[in-house]
Design a protein around this motif. Structure first.
Motif, PDB file in Angstrom:
ATOM      1  N   GLU A 249      37.529  30.112  48.108  1.00  0.00           N
ATOM      2  CA  GLU A 249      37.488  31.082  49.204  1.00  0.00           C
ATOM      3  C   GLU A 249      37.987  32.459  48.751  1.00  0.00           C
ATOM      4  OE1 GLU A 249      39.775  29.300  52.280  1.00  0.00           O
ATOM      5  OE2 GLU A 249      38.245  27.783  52.796  1.00  0.00           O
ATOM      6  N   GLU A 252      35.120  34.000  46.938  1.00  0.00           N
ATOM      7  CA  GLU A 252      34.047  34.353  47.887  1.00  0.00           C
ATOM      8  C   GLU A 252      34.436  35.560  48.721  1.00  0.00           C
ATOM      9  OE1 GLU A 252      32.541  29.700  48.264  1.00  0.00           O
ATOM     10  OE2 GLU A 252      33.873  30.581  49.778  1.00  0.00           O
ATOM     11  N   ALA A 253      35.710  35.655  49.079  1.00  0.00           N
ATOM     12  CA  ALA A 253      36.169  36.821  49.834  1.00  0.00           C
ATOM     13  C   ALA A 253      36.079  38.083  48.986  1.00  0.00           C
ATOM     14  CB  ALA A 253      37.609  36.600  50.312  1.00  0.00           C
ATOM     15  N   ALA A 255      33.951  38.544  46.580  1.00  0.00           N
ATOM     16  CA  ALA A 255      32.522  38.850  46.470  1.00  0.00           C
ATOM     17  C   ALA A 255      32.016  39.571  47.719  1.00  0.00           C
ATOM     18  CB  ALA A 255      31.730  37.569  46.234  1.00  0.00           C
ATOM     19  N   GLU A 256      32.534  39.182  48.886  1.00  0.00           N
ATOM     20  CA  GLU A 256      32.113  39.810  50.138  1.00  0.00           C
ATOM     21  C   GLU A 256      32.494  41.282  50.192  1.00  0.00           C
ATOM     22  OE1 GLU A 256      30.472  38.970  52.919  1.00  0.00           O
ATOM     23  OE2 GLU A 256      29.854  37.058  52.027  1.00  0.00           O
ATOM     24  N   THR A 257      33.609  41.643  49.584  1.00  0.00           N
ATOM     25  CA  THR A 257      34.092  43.028  49.662  1.00  0.00           C
ATOM     26  C   THR A 257      33.501  43.925  48.579  1.00  0.00           C
ATOM     27  OG1 THR A 257      36.014  42.520  48.268  1.00  0.00           O
ATOM     28  CG2 THR A 257      36.269  42.242  50.651  1.00  0.00           C
ATOM     29  N   GLU A 258      32.769  43.349  47.614  1.00  0.00           N
ATOM     30  CA  GLU A 258      32.215  44.148  46.521  1.00  0.00           C
ATOM     31  C   GLU A 258      31.066  45.025  47.023  1.00  0.00           C
ATOM     32  OE1 GLU A 258      33.044  44.429  43.090  1.00  0.00           O
ATOM     33  OE2 GLU A 258      34.867  43.532  43.909  1.00  0.00           O
ATOM     34  N   GLU A 266      24.799  43.393  41.551  1.00  0.00           N
ATOM     35  CA  GLU A 266      24.315  42.134  42.120  1.00  0.00           C
ATOM     36  C   GLU A 266      24.596  40.968  41.166  1.00  0.00           C
ATOM     37  OE1 GLU A 266      20.065  40.109  43.552  1.00  0.00           O
ATOM     38  OE2 GLU A 266      20.190  42.268  43.161  1.00  0.00           O
ATOM     39  N   VAL A 269      28.373  40.074  41.285  1.00  0.00           N
ATOM     40  CA  VAL A 269      28.751  39.320  42.475  1.00  0.00           C
ATOM     41  C   VAL A 269      28.213  37.899  42.410  1.00  0.00           C
ATOM     42  CG1 VAL A 269      28.402  39.153  44.966  1.00  0.00           C
ATOM     43  CG2 VAL A 269      29.012  41.348  43.944  1.00  0.00           C
ATOM     44  N   ASP A 270      26.934  37.771  42.058  1.00  0.00           N
ATOM     45  CA  ASP A 270      26.280  36.469  42.151  1.00  0.00           C
ATOM     46  C   ASP A 270      26.625  35.537  41.002  1.00  0.00           C
ATOM     47  OD1 ASP A 270      24.504  34.631  43.439  1.00  0.00           O
ATOM     48  OD2 ASP A 270      23.046  35.036  41.855  1.00  0.00           O
ATOM     49  N   MET A 274      30.579  34.622  42.390  1.00  0.00           N
ATOM     50  CA  MET A 274      30.049  33.466  43.119  1.00  0.00           C
ATOM     51  C   MET A 274      29.699  32.323  42.170  1.00  0.00           C
ATOM     52  SD  MET A 274      30.311  34.122  46.253  1.00  0.00           S
ATOM     53  CE  MET A 274      29.397  32.729  46.878  1.00  0.00           C
TER      54      MET A 274
END
Length: 781
Positions: A249, A252-253, A255-258, A266, A269-270, A274
């Motif tokens: 988590e 993932e959090a 990654a959400e803020t990037e 991309e 993040v991925d 992730m």
């Protein structure tokens, strides 16, 4: 030929601007696919390997057939043709032979890669966890950086920090001038300096939690040796699942803020964030299933899984700036940036202020002012525009520590290109990068590996074997990685071979590096790549003699592959130039020349398709190489210049910014001249009825014209040539020559006593002579 770099905003062409732009506008014909290729290469079929062997055989037989049926036949049938025809025949044979040789080396290396991909079996994750559990060796990741965008450096550092390794240090080697006067440059530098502290602060919370959880588990295990399969087994699995849930988590959090502005963001993040989170989710799935089945991993395995979480979040991050210290080399290249830090590893240093600045001296006593730099068994060099996947360090170090690899000094995964390139030139340049990845993997099959400098894991002990020690101003300078040429990784590969070390490429895709997105930055990169190979060839012959003297076999294929790698740009550039410029006799043309080249292009098209590109990209790459012909020739000529003069060629870094880089006007004009001359050749051979030459010239004109439009751009060509003319006409005003500082001025209060004590009589004699001369002149008056 100017090396000046001008940055242009894509939306404001013609204006110099160093500010970063937003996401680059996608061009028609750019890459649509954004998902990367699989980490493990698919195992090639037997049919593919057999066809590759047929291609090698076809190339050799077609060349032999051409020599017999065309070259020798023409010389025998035309005994009175004269010197010119004989010279043309010989030169054409030489050109065709060298180009065919390069094609044959491509097919040979490709066969080696296919063989390795077919035989490779990935090391299971459990074996990696077991190998590195209670591991005591460390690795230091060195990230050399100069004038990079902070966002670019940040992604690279995070990809290194999140490596799953027990003892990991990440050091950003900032090579920018430490005290810039430009406020924009200073702002960028301060943002880059702050990265290490920001990453350290971000890691504090997750590191504290997983460390505490692991410590609690060990205490429980020590207190209850029969933890498994006792009544607490389910509870232990649930506690471990909770920690993995937290770590997943957290990633993932993040990654959400990037902020995702381009295809590299991309990918970060991925695949970096992730990708690691998905790996942890996979562990959660396995543990949940075990819990549901009322079973549990053993206590050792649980401990390994806890340790894995601590590996992720416990990296040490710091920044080092060699240009702050007068005792370290300030040579403007990446090699000496790395060498400066490598020379300090394993020592404790005391900073001392002198008249020339701060110098580092060995410290006998450790106190608050000393600089302690730990030594590690392994060093990972990582370019500031590269990203690593999560288990790069684990898998490559495990390879180095496997039986039989004790003499492997450097291992790497040759980098691949980021997918989803927004410009046509980045897509095609990325395609050539992916082809090179396959070539480098195949060269390992024949012991011909070269270090590719974007990323590599190196045994520190091997570097100590090739170090050269000199003095500069009374200070010791240790050179591990040679900076004699601008392709320092290639020369270091040969140096390591001379000392009995070998190199190996790991047959997976675990690293990615940025590809220049515009013609101007590509010119900088490819001109550097073309410079230096010829200068290293004598070292290769010395290595071969040393190995034979030590009864260490040198395969003929290894020699051929190494020579081709270092010198093929030279003969390919001059060969293509001769084919374009000289009107060879049409009697020398033969379908066998085309047949000899056909397996090369078919194999490359197949490799491009396997790498997610298009088979038709073989034609785009041909046009791409045509417009880069002047760039490659310039790099080769620079090598010849260095060989004659002995002067070191300045290291010009590839711009890694999001703005467009204006190319030198000559490199923009030259492709237009190629098109014009090819059209002239078409007309001239059409008039003479030389249909083969006319067709070849027409093909070149079409390919070059298409490449100009796709990769340079008509509007950008005009802007770059205008800037080139402007720079040529502009003459900078002369700056007044700075006077040397006076050691002994008129009054004692103005004496620079620190310089006087530090430098001694070097300047004092000059000043005293000046005073004596003035006294003599006054006395004569």
């Amino acid at each position: 030929m100017s090396d000046q770099i001008v940055l242009l905003r894509p939306d404001e062409e013609g204006t110099a601007d160093g500010q970063s732009s937003k996401a680059r506008k996608r061009q028609w014909g750019a890459e649509k696919r954004s998902e990367p290729l699989s980490i493990v290469h698919p195992a090639p079929s037997r049919r593919k390997i057999v066809l590759g062997r047929i291609g090698v055989l076809t190339t050799v037989l077609a060349w032999v057939g051409y020599v017999i049926t065309t070259v020798l036949k023409q010389l025998v049938d035309n005994p009175g043709a004269g010197f010119r025809f004989g010279a043309e025949t010989l030169s054409y044979l030489v050109v065709v032979s060298f180009l065919t040789f390069s094609a044959l080396m491509y097919l040979t290396a490709r066969q080696g890669a296919l063989t390795r991909f077919r035989a490779h079996r990935r090391v299971p994750r459990g074996e990696l966890d077991r190998h590195f559990f209670d591991y005591s060796e460390g690795i230091t990741v060195l990230v050399p950086s100069y004038a990079e965008e902070p966002e670019v450096v940040r992604g690279t550092m995070w990809s290194a920090v999140l490596q799953e390794f027990p003892d990991l240090s990440v050091v950003l080697l900032l090579d920018d001038p430490p005290f810039p006067e430009d406020p924009n440059v200073l702002r960028r530098l301060e943002a880059t300096r702050a990265l290490a502290g920001q990453i350290t602060e971000t890691l504090k919370e997750p590191a504290a939690r997983v460390n505490a959880a692991y410590a609690k588990y060990r205490r429980r295990r020590d207190q209850e040796p029969g933890l498994d399969p006792g009544p607490n087994a389910g509870t232990e699995v649930e506690l471990l699942i909770a920690e993995y849930e937290y770590a997943a988590e957290w990633l993932e959090a993040m990654a959400e803020t990037e902020s995702v502005e381009d295809h590299v963001d991309e990918f970060f993040v991925d695949l970096v964030l992730m990708g690691l989170a998905r790996e942890l989710r996979l562990v959660i799935l396995a543990l949940t299933a075990a819990n549901a089945q009322r079973t549990s991993p053993g206590p050792e395995r649980i401990a390994e899984l806890y340790a894995r979480l601590t590996w992720i979040f416990n990296a040490r991050v710091s920044t080092f700036e060699r240009k702050r210290f007068a005792s370290l080399s300030h040579e403007a290249n990446k090699a000496m940036n790395l060498n400066a830090y490598l020379s300090l590893m394993g020592g404790t240093w005391h900073p001392e202020q002198t008249a020339d600045g701060t110098v580092l001296r060995p410290a006998g006593v450790v106190d608050g002012d000393t600089l302690s730099i730990p030594d590690t068994t392994y060093v990972l060099t990582l370019d500031a525009d590269s990203l690593l996947l999560r288990d790069y360090c684990l898998r490559l170090v495990q390879l180095l520590e496997s039986p039989g690899n004790e003499q492997v000094a450097v291992t790497q995964t040759p980098y691949s290109s980021f997918r989803g390139a927004p410009t046509r030139i980045e897509r095609i340049a990325g395609a050539t990068t992916d082809i090179q990845h396959i070539q480098h993997q195949g060269m390992t099959q024949y012991g011909a590996t070269f270090w590719v400098g974007a990323n590599a894991v190196i045994r520190k002990r091997a570097l100590e074997d090739i170090v050269e020690i000199s003095t500069m101003g009374g200070f010791e300078v240790r050179t591990y990685i040679q900076d004699r040429t601008v392709i320092e990784d290639t020369e270091s590969s040969v140096d390591l071979g001379k000392h009995g070390w070998t190199l190996a490429n790991y047959p997976e895709r675990l690293s990615y590096s940025a590809t220049p997105p515009d013609f101007g930055s590509l010119v900088v990169q490819r001109r550097r790549w073309a410079n230096g190979g010829l200068l290293i060839l004598p070292k290769l012959w010395e290595q071969i003699r040393n190995r034979r003297g030590q009864a260490r076999p040198v395969l003929f294929r290894e020699i051929l592959l190494r020579v081709n790698y270092m010198a093929s740009i030279t003969w390919a550039s001059f060969g293509l130039l001769f084919l374009l410029a000289y009107p060879y006799d049409s009697r020398l043309l033969s379908p066998l020349v085309f047949l000899a080249a056909l397996p090369y292009f078919l194999a490359m098209g197949s490799d491009l398709r396997d790498c997610g590109h298009r088979f038709s990209d073989i034609f785009r790459i041909y046009g791409f190489n045509l417009v880069l012909l002047p760039v490659n020739l310039a790099g080769v000529l620079k090598s010849l210049q260095q060989a004659l003069t002995g002067d070191k060629i300045p290291f010009v870094r590839t711009p890694k910014v999001k703005d467009r880089t204006a190319a030198p006007a000559l490199f923009v004009l030259a492709p237009y001249l190629i098109v014009a001359f090819s059209l002239l050749t078409v007309w001239r051979n059409w008039e003479l009825g030389n249909w083969g030459n006319a067709a070849f010239a027409a093909f070149n004109a079409v390919m070059a014209a298409g490449a100009i439009r796709a990769y340079i751009g008509l509007a950008n060509s005009g802007v770059d040539m205008y800037l080139g003319v402007l720079n040529w006409l502009y003459v900078a005003p002369k700056k007044p020559k700075a006077l040397p500082p006076a050691i002994i001025p008129k009054t004692p209060e103005q004496v620079d006593w620190e310089s006087l004590l530090y430098h001694g009589d070097r300047r004092l004699n000059r000043d005293l002579r000046g005073k004596d001369d003035r006294r003599k002149r006054a006395g004569s008056v």
